[in-house]
Write an enzyme that holds these catalytic residues in place. Structure first.
Site, PDB file in Angstrom:
ATOM      1  N   HIS A  49      58.941   5.611 -11.249  1.00  0.00           N
ATOM      2  CA  HIS A  49      58.341   6.919 -11.544  1.00  0.00           C
ATOM      3  C   HIS A  49      57.431   7.351 -10.404  1.00  0.00           C
ATOM      4  O   HIS A  49      56.582   6.585  -9.977  1.00  0.00           O
ATOM      5  CB  HIS A  49      57.538   6.851 -12.847  1.00  0.00           C
TER       6      HIS A  49
ATOM      7  N   LYS B  80      67.220   4.208 -13.263  1.00  0.00           N
ATOM      8  CA  LYS B  80      66.427   5.363 -13.690  1.00  0.00           C
ATOM      9  C   LYS B  80      65.355   5.658 -12.665  1.00  0.00           C
ATOM     10  O   LYS B  80      64.618   4.758 -12.246  1.00  0.00           O
ATOM     11  CB  LYS B  80      65.739   5.101 -15.040  1.00  0.00           C
TER      12      LYS B  80
ATOM     13  N   LYS C 112      61.680  40.487  -7.216  1.00  0.00           N
ATOM     14  CA  LYS C 112      62.792  41.448  -7.104  1.00  0.00           C
ATOM     15  C   LYS C 112      62.980  41.971  -5.686  1.00  0.00           C
ATOM     16  O   LYS C 112      64.091  42.285  -5.281  1.00  0.00           O
ATOM     17  CB  LYS C 112      62.563  42.609  -8.063  1.00  0.00           C
TER      18      LYS C 112
ATOM     19  N   ASP D 241      67.967  47.333 -14.167  1.00  0.00           N
ATOM     20  CA  ASP D 241      66.782  47.825 -14.893  1.00  0.00           C
ATOM     21  C   ASP D 241      66.869  49.338 -15.050  1.00  0.00           C
ATOM     22  O   ASP D 241      66.511  49.902 -16.079  1.00  0.00           O
ATOM     23  CB  ASP D 241      65.502  47.539 -14.092  1.00  0.00           C
TER      24      ASP D 241
HETATM   25  P1  NAP Z   1      56.221  43.559 -10.000  1.00  0.00           P
HETATM   26  O1  NAP Z   1      57.258  43.963  -9.043  1.00  0.00           O
HETATM   27  O2  NAP Z   1      55.420  42.327  -9.729  1.00  0.00           O
HETATM   28  O3  NAP Z   1      55.187  44.780 -10.134  1.00  0.00           O
HETATM   29  C1  NAP Z   1      54.044  44.678 -10.884  1.00  0.00           C
HETATM   30  C2  NAP Z   1      53.320  46.029 -10.943  1.00  0.00           C
HETATM   31  O4  NAP Z   1      52.309  45.899 -11.933  1.00  0.00           O
HETATM   32  C3  NAP Z   1      52.620  46.431  -9.660  1.00  0.00           C
HETATM   33  O5  NAP Z   1      52.637  47.829  -9.558  1.00  0.00           O
HETATM   34  C4  NAP Z   1      51.191  45.926  -9.902  1.00  0.00           C
HETATM   35  O6  NAP Z   1      50.207  46.697  -9.225  1.00  0.00           O
HETATM   36  C5  NAP Z   1      51.037  46.162 -11.358  1.00  0.00           C
HETATM   37  N1  NAP Z   1      50.096  45.264 -11.993  1.00  0.00           N
HETATM   38  C6  NAP Z   1      50.279  43.943 -12.252  1.00  0.00           C
HETATM   39  N2  NAP Z   1      49.211  43.449 -12.883  1.00  0.00           N
HETATM   40  C7  NAP Z   1      48.342  44.467 -13.033  1.00  0.00           C
HETATM   41  C8  NAP Z   1      47.045  44.595 -13.606  1.00  0.00           C
HETATM   42  N3  NAP Z   1      46.442  43.545 -14.162  1.00  0.00           N
HETATM   43  N4  NAP Z   1      46.449  45.785 -13.594  1.00  0.00           N
HETATM   44  C9  NAP Z   1      47.050  46.856 -13.042  1.00  0.00           C
HETATM   45  N5  NAP Z   1      48.269  46.814 -12.466  1.00  0.00           N
HETATM   46  C10 NAP Z   1      48.898  45.634 -12.469  1.00  0.00           C
HETATM   47  O7  NAP Z   1      56.793  43.393 -11.457  1.00  0.00           O
HETATM   48  P2  NAP Z   1      58.084  44.097 -12.139  1.00  0.00           P
HETATM   49  O8  NAP Z   1      59.248  43.270 -11.902  1.00  0.00           O
HETATM   50  O9  NAP Z   1      58.107  45.514 -11.747  1.00  0.00           O
HETATM   51  O10 NAP Z   1      57.758  43.955 -13.694  1.00  0.00           O
HETATM   52  C11 NAP Z   1      56.669  44.626 -14.291  1.00  0.00           C
HETATM   53  C12 NAP Z   1      56.720  44.528 -15.823  1.00  0.00           C
HETATM   54  O11 NAP Z   1      57.932  45.068 -16.317  1.00  0.00           O
HETATM   55  C13 NAP Z   1      56.669  43.122 -16.392  1.00  0.00           C
HETATM   56  O12 NAP Z   1      55.861  43.094 -17.533  1.00  0.00           O
HETATM   57  C14 NAP Z   1      58.111  42.815 -16.767  1.00  0.00           C
HETATM   58  O13 NAP Z   1      58.192  41.875 -17.816  1.00  0.00           O
HETATM   59  C15 NAP Z   1      58.551  44.166 -17.210  1.00  0.00           C
HETATM   60  N6  NAP Z   1      59.991  44.314 -17.120  1.00  0.00           N
HETATM   61  C16 NAP Z   1      60.670  44.491 -18.270  1.00  0.00           C
HETATM   62  C17 NAP Z   1      62.038  44.645 -18.242  1.00  0.00           C
HETATM   63  C18 NAP Z   1      62.762  44.858 -19.522  1.00  0.00           C
HETATM   64  O14 NAP Z   1      63.976  44.710 -19.532  1.00  0.00           O
HETATM   65  N7  NAP Z   1      62.089  45.249 -20.568  1.00  0.00           N
HETATM   66  C19 NAP Z   1      62.721  44.608 -17.032  1.00  0.00           C
HETATM   67  C20 NAP Z   1      61.992  44.441 -15.873  1.00  0.00           C
HETATM   68  C21 NAP Z   1      60.626  44.291 -15.924  1.00  0.00           C
HETATM   69  P3  NAP Z   1      49.775  46.406  -7.696  1.00  0.00           P
HETATM   70  O15 NAP Z   1      50.775  47.126  -6.829  1.00  0.00           O
HETATM   71  O16 NAP Z   1      48.407  46.959  -7.602  1.00  0.00           O
HETATM   72  O17 NAP Z   1      49.822  44.918  -7.523  1.00  0.00           O
END
Ligand code: NAP
Length: 517
Positions: free
Chosen positions: A132, A159, A303, A340
């Site tokens: 381990h 293992k 992404k 998306d």
């Molecule tokens: P991402 O590329 O990391 O972008 C995150 C965004 O959120 C950035 O604009 C960031 O702002 C902002 N942000 C993060 N934390 C924050 C906070 N505490 N206060 C203010 N702004 C904040 O992420 P993403 O891939 O776009 O995903 C974003 C969200 O969408 C996630 O919750 C994800 O689960 C959801 N999502 C859902 C689906 C669905 O199928 N329902 C699909 C895709 C994504 P800054 O630029 O200032 O950092």
């Protein structure tokens, strides 16, 4: 009936590690392990608080409904046993004589143990010699040498368990497993090593460990038996099973494995879909470059990095600047796209059509609406681009104003900082789309905008899907807005990814049903 019963396409065993203070409790756990679907139990003698080797081992072997593996792990190898080696060896020897199916002895003690046995090893009992490493996963040459030393020490079964500092560490362990001439148990501990535990049958491992309950693990990163069997379809995995998964960080909350694995199972598709905790996206794609690693969903924060790793990118994804789906083509090249966009926009259009009692007029119901996107990451870009395509006027509000400005310039819209959003009320009937992770479990009390400001929106969408109804959506509904959930978006994007991964039509009703649960 144990949940492990049913079709099996591989010989790999699921071993339940049993850690209890008393023999009675140990016996209860044996029966629990059988009912959960384990094939074998590892009896951790070092956890027993009171232990009379002869009588206790005899009872445990006699009543155990499954084959046994006895382990008496000393403190110096991560266990609880603090006594002398002679007593430990005597207990293990006794287990062998009394009919144990396997015993485990550490490589560091194997030579001494062999001397202690004087070659008197009952034929039935298989000796596992284990090592381990709780700090890292050594380079491939070192792992090869380790395996050779374990084999030379007389192991019936090899293992070794190492620790994953990066998900790519697992590839070296797969390489060793697949080439081993001797039955082998090879695990990479920690969340980044999860793949090593699930893909054990694909690479020819002898067994994997599955805990009885979440959190009751004998090593970090162990899934439950229930997860192995029912979430990851462990019994159905074969050497040519295609591997899919969701690349993200964090990623353990993702429901995608449940969705895809249930669908794969129901149509008999030979694939498995995993949680893949990735830190370095280019390194991940460089390492897992074989045709076996076939398709990936991509989530936060990868992404944009994933797009850069693709050999070819769909034009829409290129404009968005982010991919959420990467597929390996038959020529081995990586193709990236963004589903998306489709999932979110069509859900919002459906929501608006609901408000208008289904009357579509001409074109999209989004046309000419003021569409406010919170966030400028991958999902934000997808929503902004999609809304623009449908003829909406787009505004981006983001914590980092410069990113909002950059995205607004790309789609020909306005930009605000997130702090300005509460006082932004130019007109009624706007659409709001949160694409940040604000409000996502566990921070469910957070929301990106005040309730008062929501009065001006006719429809509010939240990309967050854990929980389904976020604080933002709850307050929007209370303010009289139509709401569209992240679950709707999730299902929409998953349809398309499934079709790209498998070439089969997505089982839409099944997806909806799974997500409803
Ligand atoms: P991402 O590329 O990391 O972008 C995150 C965004 O959120 C950035 O604009 C960031 O702002 C902002 N942000 C993060 N934390 C924050 C906070 N505490 N206060 C203010 N702004 C904040 O992420 P993403 O891939 O776009 O995903 C974003 C969200 O969408 C996630 O919750 C994800 O689960 C959801 N999502 C859902 C689906 C669905 O199928 N329902 C699909 C895709 C994504 P800054 O630029 O200032 O950092």
């Amino acid at each position: 009936m144990g949940s492990g019963e049913g079709i099996r396409r591989n010989q790999a065993l699921i071993c339940a590690p049993l850690m209890a203070d008393t023999v009675d409790q140990m016996v209860d756990l044996m029966h629990k392990a059988k009912s959960k679907g384990a094939d074998i139990v590892e009896i951790r003698l070092d956890h027993l608080k009171i232990f009379n080797p002869r009588s206790d081992i005899e009872i445990m072997i006699k009543v155990c409904p499954l084959p046994t593996l006895f382990t008496y792990r000393p403190i110096w190898e991560g266990g609880q046993y603090a006594g002398d080696e002679k007593s430990r060896f005597e207990a293990l020897q006794l287990a062998m004589e009394l009919g144990a199916d396997h015993i485990d002895i550490e490589l560091k003690a194997a030579h001494e143990f062999n001397n202690f046995l004087h070659g008197n090893k009952p034929g039935k009992c298989k000796v596992i010699i284990s090592s381990h490493n709780y700090a890292s996963t050594p380079p491939i040459e070192d792992l090869g040498n380790l395996v050779a030393r374990i084999q030379a020490a007389g192991a019936d079964i090899i293992k070794f368990a190492t620790t994953a500092l990066d998900i790519t560490d697992v590839a070296r362990v797969f390489q060793i497993t697949v080439h081993s001439q001797v039955p082998i148990i090879a695990m990479v501990m920690g969340e980044r090593g999860l793949m090593s535990r699930i893909l054990c049958p694909k690479f020819g491992g002898y067994l994997t460990f599955g805990s009885l309950e979440a959190g009751q693990v004998s090593a970090p990163g162990q899934p439950t038996i229930e997860e192995l069997v029912n979430l990851y379809n462990f019994r159905l995995l074969e050497p040519d099973t295609k591997v899919f998964g969701i690349i993200g960080n964090p990623v353990s909350h993702s429901k995608s494995p449940k969705l895809y694995n249930e669908a794969f199972k129901s149509v008999g598709f030979n694939g498995v879909y995993l949680h893949l905790l990735v830190d370095d996206v280019p390194k991940f794609f460089r390492t897992y470059s074989s045709m076996d690693f076939t398709g990936f969903s991509v989530t936060i924060p990868h992404k944009e990095a994933a797009l850069a790793c693709c050999d070819e990118v769909d034009p829409v994804a290129k404009s968005i600047g982010a991919v959420n789906c990467v597929v390996r083509r038959p020529d081995g090249k990586l193709f990236g796209c963004n589903t998306d966009y489709v999932g979110a926009i069509s859900s919002i259009e459906d929501g608006l059509l609901g408000l208008q009692n289904g009357s579509t007029g001409t074109g999209s119901p989004l046309a000419r609406k003021l569409f406010v996107v919170i966030g400028a990451g991958g999902a934000g870009k997808a929503l902004a681009y999609g809304a623009k395509e449908k003829g909406a006027r787009v505004l981006i509000a983001n914590r980092t104003y410069d990113r909002a400005r950059e995205l607004a310039d790309l789609v020909g819209g306005q930009a605000l900082s997130l702090a300005e959003l509460d006082n932004f009320r130019p007109e009624k009937g706007m659409i709001l789309a949160n694409t940040t992770s604000i409000g996502m479990h566990p921070k469910v009390n957070e929301t990106p905008i005040s309730k008062e400001a929501l009065a001006n929106y006719m429809l509010v969408f939240d990309a967050v899907y854990t929980p389904k109804i976020t604080r933002l959506l709850r307050e929007a509904a209370e303010s009289g807005a139509q709401i569209v959930t992240g679950v709707d978006m999730f299902i929409g994007q998953a349809y398309e990814q499934y079709e790209r991964f498998t070439g089969l039509p997505a089982p839409k009703e099944q997806f909806k049903k799974i997500m409803e649960n």
